[in-house]
Write an enzyme that holds these catalytic residues in place. Structure first.
Site, PDB file in Angstrom:
ATOM      1  N   LYS A 129       0.879  -1.038  -0.093  1.00  0.00           N
ATOM      2  CA  LYS A 129       0.095   0.084   0.050  1.00  0.00           C
ATOM      3  C   LYS A 129       0.899   1.184   0.130  1.00  0.00           C
ATOM      4  O   LYS A 129       1.775   1.193   0.522  1.00  0.00           O
ATOM      5  CB  LYS A 129      -0.889   0.050   1.250  1.00  0.00           C
ATOM      6  CG  LYS A 129      -2.059   0.785   0.976  1.00  0.00           C
ATOM      7  CD  LYS A 129      -3.222   0.217   0.603  1.00  0.00           C
ATOM      8  CE  LYS A 129      -4.470   0.849   0.235  1.00  0.00           C
ATOM      9  NZ  LYS A 129      -5.540   0.258  -0.216  1.00  0.00           N
ATOM     10  N   ASP A 169      -7.045   4.466  -4.274  1.00  0.00           N
ATOM     11  CA  ASP A 169      -7.801   4.168  -3.059  1.00  0.00           C
ATOM     12  C   ASP A 169      -8.221   5.715  -2.803  1.00  0.00           C
ATOM     13  O   ASP A 169      -8.671   6.473  -3.694  1.00  0.00           O
ATOM     14  CB  ASP A 169      -6.836   3.789  -1.949  1.00  0.00           C
ATOM     15  CG  ASP A 169      -7.519   3.335  -0.736  1.00  0.00           C
ATOM     16  OD1 ASP A 169      -7.806   2.272  -0.644  1.00  0.00           O
ATOM     17  OD2 ASP A 169      -7.543   4.048   0.348  1.00  0.00           O
TER      18      ASP A 169
HETATM   19  P1  NDP Z   1     -12.985   8.156  -2.462  1.00  0.00           P
HETATM   20  O1  NDP Z   1     -12.077   9.153  -2.404  1.00  0.00           O
HETATM   21  O2  NDP Z   1     -13.702   7.979  -4.045  1.00  0.00           O
HETATM   22  O3  NDP Z   1     -14.073   8.420  -1.539  1.00  0.00           O
HETATM   23  C1  NDP Z   1     -13.914   8.515  -0.042  1.00  0.00           C
HETATM   24  C2  NDP Z   1     -15.440   8.813   0.543  1.00  0.00           C
HETATM   25  O4  NDP Z   1     -15.081   8.692   1.783  1.00  0.00           O
HETATM   26  C3  NDP Z   1     -15.807  10.441   0.130  1.00  0.00           C
HETATM   27  O5  NDP Z   1     -17.207  10.257   0.358  1.00  0.00           O
HETATM   28  C4  NDP Z   1     -15.036  10.949   1.304  1.00  0.00           C
HETATM   29  O6  NDP Z   1     -15.869  11.973   1.807  1.00  0.00           O
HETATM   30  C5  NDP Z   1     -15.399   9.741   2.570  1.00  0.00           C
HETATM   31  N1  NDP Z   1     -14.276   9.892   3.615  1.00  0.00           N
HETATM   32  C6  NDP Z   1     -12.891   9.773   3.326  1.00  0.00           C
HETATM   33  N2  NDP Z   1     -12.162   9.871   4.292  1.00  0.00           N
HETATM   34  C7  NDP Z   1     -13.083  10.122   5.243  1.00  0.00           C
HETATM   35  C8  NDP Z   1     -12.947  10.752   6.664  1.00  0.00           C
HETATM   36  N3  NDP Z   1     -11.689  10.667   7.271  1.00  0.00           N
HETATM   37  N4  NDP Z   1     -14.132  10.979   7.250  1.00  0.00           N
HETATM   38  C9  NDP Z   1     -15.187  11.003   6.583  1.00  0.00           C
HETATM   39  N5  NDP Z   1     -15.373  10.583   5.313  1.00  0.00           N
HETATM   40  C10 NDP Z   1     -14.454  10.278   4.622  1.00  0.00           C
HETATM   41  O7  NDP Z   1     -12.466   6.562  -1.910  1.00  0.00           O
HETATM   42  P2  NDP Z   1     -12.792   5.205  -2.090  1.00  0.00           P
HETATM   43  O8  NDP Z   1     -14.409   5.228  -2.375  1.00  0.00           O
HETATM   44  O9  NDP Z   1     -12.010   4.668  -3.158  1.00  0.00           O
HETATM   45  O10 NDP Z   1     -12.600   4.666  -0.813  1.00  0.00           O
HETATM   46  C11 NDP Z   1     -13.675   4.281   0.163  1.00  0.00           C
HETATM   47  C12 NDP Z   1     -12.952   3.171   1.182  1.00  0.00           C
HETATM   48  O11 NDP Z   1     -13.019   2.198   0.289  1.00  0.00           O
HETATM   49  C13 NDP Z   1     -11.537   3.136   1.811  1.00  0.00           C
HETATM   50  O12 NDP Z   1     -11.497   2.619   3.003  1.00  0.00           O
HETATM   51  C14 NDP Z   1     -10.746   2.455   0.787  1.00  0.00           C
HETATM   52  O13 NDP Z   1      -9.675   2.086   1.486  1.00  0.00           O
HETATM   53  C15 NDP Z   1     -11.724   1.443   0.431  1.00  0.00           C
HETATM   54  N6  NDP Z   1     -11.326   0.524  -0.613  1.00  0.00           N
HETATM   55  C16 NDP Z   1     -11.304   1.197  -1.804  1.00  0.00           C
HETATM   56  C17 NDP Z   1     -11.206   0.548  -3.120  1.00  0.00           C
HETATM   57  C18 NDP Z   1     -10.808   1.113  -4.484  1.00  0.00           C
HETATM   58  O14 NDP Z   1     -10.869   0.168  -5.333  1.00  0.00           O
HETATM   59  N7  NDP Z   1     -11.149   2.289  -4.420  1.00  0.00           N
HETATM   60  C19 NDP Z   1     -10.928  -1.051  -2.933  1.00  0.00           C
HETATM   61  C20 NDP Z   1     -11.010  -1.580  -1.483  1.00  0.00           C
HETATM   62  C21 NDP Z   1     -11.341  -0.739  -0.529  1.00  0.00           C
HETATM   63  P3  NDP Z   1     -15.019  13.611   1.638  1.00  0.00           P
HETATM   64  O15 NDP Z   1     -15.150  13.732   0.172  1.00  0.00           O
HETATM   65  O16 NDP Z   1     -15.749  14.565   2.544  1.00  0.00           O
HETATM   66  O17 NDP Z   1     -13.331  13.237   2.156  1.00  0.00           O
HETATM   67  O1  2IT Z   2      -7.883  -1.464  -0.482  1.00  0.00           O
HETATM   68  C1  2IT Z   2      -7.941  -1.861  -1.754  1.00  0.00           C
HETATM   69  O2  2IT Z   2      -8.063  -3.206  -1.840  1.00  0.00           O
HETATM   70  C2  2IT Z   2      -7.621  -0.929  -2.854  1.00  0.00           C
HETATM   71  N1  2IT Z   2      -7.609   0.197  -2.580  1.00  0.00           N
HETATM   72  C3  2IT Z   2      -7.773  -1.410  -4.277  1.00  0.00           C
HETATM   73  C4  2IT Z   2      -6.241  -1.852  -4.569  1.00  0.00           C
HETATM   74  C5  2IT Z   2      -5.786  -2.420  -5.892  1.00  0.00           C
HETATM   75  O3  2IT Z   2      -4.640  -2.637  -5.935  1.00  0.00           O
HETATM   76  O4  2IT Z   2      -6.743  -2.612  -6.748  1.00  0.00           O
END
Ligand code: NDP
Ligand code: 2IT
Length: 448
Positions: A129, A169
């Site tokens: 990561k 992420d």
């Molecule tokens: P994005 O940046 O697209 O969206 C994040 C969302 O979560 C936004 O709405 C944001 O609001 C909110 N958020 C983030 N940090 C905080 C915080 N500290 N407090 C409150 N709200 C928060 O990210 P993703 O959708 O990609 O990721 C969301 C989650 O999913 C994370 O935990 C990530 O690790 C996990 N994840 C992502 C994957 C991927 O493929 N993208 C794969 C597997 C897991 P704001 O805009 O106000 O910050």
């Molecule tokens: O938390 C996760 O699994 C991710 N942000 C996606 C990682 C990836 O390599 O697609």
């Protein structure tokens, strides 16, 4: 013979003293270690060969300076990270997070979780990561581009299709991946598609990667429900966040007959009892990069709760899809009291240890992130597979591959929990199934 729980306790104490102040990393390690007692009893070679101690120590940790210039010409200095945690099963694989809260402890918790998540996919990917404490909010496209170029100017020497393959992420989506890919290509003079995933469809990206984490989480919850002869049909669902994972979780819930009645961002919660208008959320968040509050300007039936707590809204199913530790013990108790029957974690480690205990005591269906959100990285591995064969698959075929992977992960977790005497405990099932795969590969490779 050493008592197994004492052994695990002593490994955990060691992790804390060797990694001071990294609370999220300690939390992620503790949750995995708590699942492993039975495994150590059944397979003493894991303890003899110090597999757990080795897994808790990253293979390599890189910390670097990221200098960049804003649109006014002012210079900023951020910190960049890449933690290459474990490469027993394949090249390091895992996303990059750009968020002001990022420090080494966050990247290590995410990298540690990623090892087991990636193992659960059954695909050849190790765990890693990275990210930065850079805050992308309010920055222009040009500033984002300059930051990404500076970040890659250091990162490029550490990554590659056979070495380490980053992706997105929080704060890193298609736009950022494009800038990062462009800079890698420019520095190395190599069109090495498989060195980064989440690429645009125009230059080697995979169909369904954008949708994969959200869709996969819903497929996983659907499997948990099916195992109890239930479904999404007619269920009210909460999805926290309104980013990449949240948006495509909402889409798939609606396709499967559920109704998402609330979503959020860090400023507050939108409640729309008639069902969240996904097109509007996509327009606001994906295209215009605005705040979720603006939803009420277009949907008069909705209300915005400034600084509200989404878990106070009564629901049948909760899909935390924002960030770590967003469900406290109290929030979990509220969800259970309000009749929530299932929780599927789109985010990484969104539930605190107290929250997990509440869900487990109440015996509701609880799918931990490393199983429930593995669809994103699994589809990244499918992207690598397409890049390696210079091929590209259709949306339908790729989505079906993703669905099958999520069905397999669910079955693996379910059966492993039964085998080790804790039926229904998906936390133990996921941790043990993932751990065993990594441990067995490490055993075969000698002392590495
Ligand atoms: P994005 O940046 O697209 O969206 C994040 C969302 O979560 C936004 O709405 C944001 O609001 C909110 N958020 C983030 N940090 C905080 C915080 N500290 N407090 C409150 N709200 C928060 O990210 P993703 O959708 O990609 O990721 C969301 C989650 O999913 C994370 O935990 C990530 O690790 C996990 N994840 C992502 C994957 C991927 O493929 N993208 C794969 C597997 C897991 P704001 O805009 O106000 O910050
Ligand atoms: O938390 C996760 O699994 C991710 N942000 C996606 C990682 C990836 O390599 O697609």
């Amino acid at each position: 013979m050493v008592n197994v729980s004492e052994k695990i306790e002593s490994i955990y104490r060691d992790v804390i003293s060797r990694n001071p102040g990294e609370n999220e990393f300690h939390q992620a390690v503790q949750e995995v270690l708590e699942s492993l007692s039975q495994v150590l009893v059944k397979y003493p070679e894991y303890a003899d060969q110090k597999i757990i101690e080795r897994i808790c120590e990253p293979e390599r940790q890189i910390i670097f300076r990221v200098p960049w210039t804003d649109d006014k010409g002012e210079i900023h200095i951020n910190r960049g990270f890449r933690v290459e945690f474990n490469s027993a099963l394949g090249p390091y694989k895992g996303g990059l997070r750009f968020h002001p809260s990022v420090y080494l402890g966050i990247i290590k918790f995410l990298g540690f979780e990623q090892i087991f998540k990636n193992a659960l996919t059954g695909l050849p990917i190790g765990g890693g990561k990275g990210g930065s404490d850079f805050d992308p909010k309010g920055r222009s496209d040009a500033e984002i581009m300059r930051f990404c170029q500076s970040f890659m100017t250091e990162l490029y020497r550490h990554i590659g299709e056979y070495t380490d393959v980053p992706a997105g992420d929080i704060g890193v989506g298609g736009r950022e991946i494009g800038y990062l890919f462009g800079q890698y290509k420019r520095i190395t003079n190599r069109y090495e598609s498989g060195m980064l995933t989440g690429k645009g469809l125009a230059y080697g990206g995979s169909q369904v990667r954008t949708e994969a984490t959200g869709y996969g989480t819903v497929f996983f919850v659907d499997e948990m429900l099916k195992a109890h002869k239930d479904s999404f049909e007619g269920k009210n669902v909460l999805v926290s966040g309104s980013g990449n994972v949240a948006i495509y979780a909402i889409e798939k819930v609606h396709e499967l007959g559920g109704k998402v009645i609330a979503c959020s961002d860090s400023n507050g919660v939108i409640v729309d009892e008639k069902g969240i208008n996904l097109q509007l959320v996509q327009q606001l968040k994906e295209i215009e990069r605005r705040r979720i509050k603006d939803y009420t300007q277009y949907e008069k039936s909705a209300r915005f709760i400034e600084k509200g707590n989404i878990w106070d809204v009564p629901c049948h199913i909760a899909l935390p899809s924002a960030t770590q530790n967003e469900i406290s013990g109290k929030d979990a108790a509220t969800l259970v009291k309000n009749g929530c029957i299932a929780v599927g974690e789109g985010a990484n480690m969104p539930t605190t240890p107290k929250g997990i205990k509440v869900f487990q005591d109440a015996k509701i269906l609880y799918g931990p992130g490393k199983a429930a959100n593995a669809g994103g990285v699994a589809t990244s591995a499918l992207e690598m597979q397409q890049n390696a064969s210079r091929d590209s698959w259709t949306f339908e075929y790729t989505e079906e591959r993703l669905r099958q992977i999520m069905i397999n992960i669910h079955r693996d977790c379910y059966e492993t929990a039964e085998e080790f005497g804790e039926p229904g405990n998906y936390v133990m099932g996921a941790n043990v199934a993932g751990f065993k795969r990594v441990a067995n590969a490490m055993l075969s490779m000698g002392l590495i």
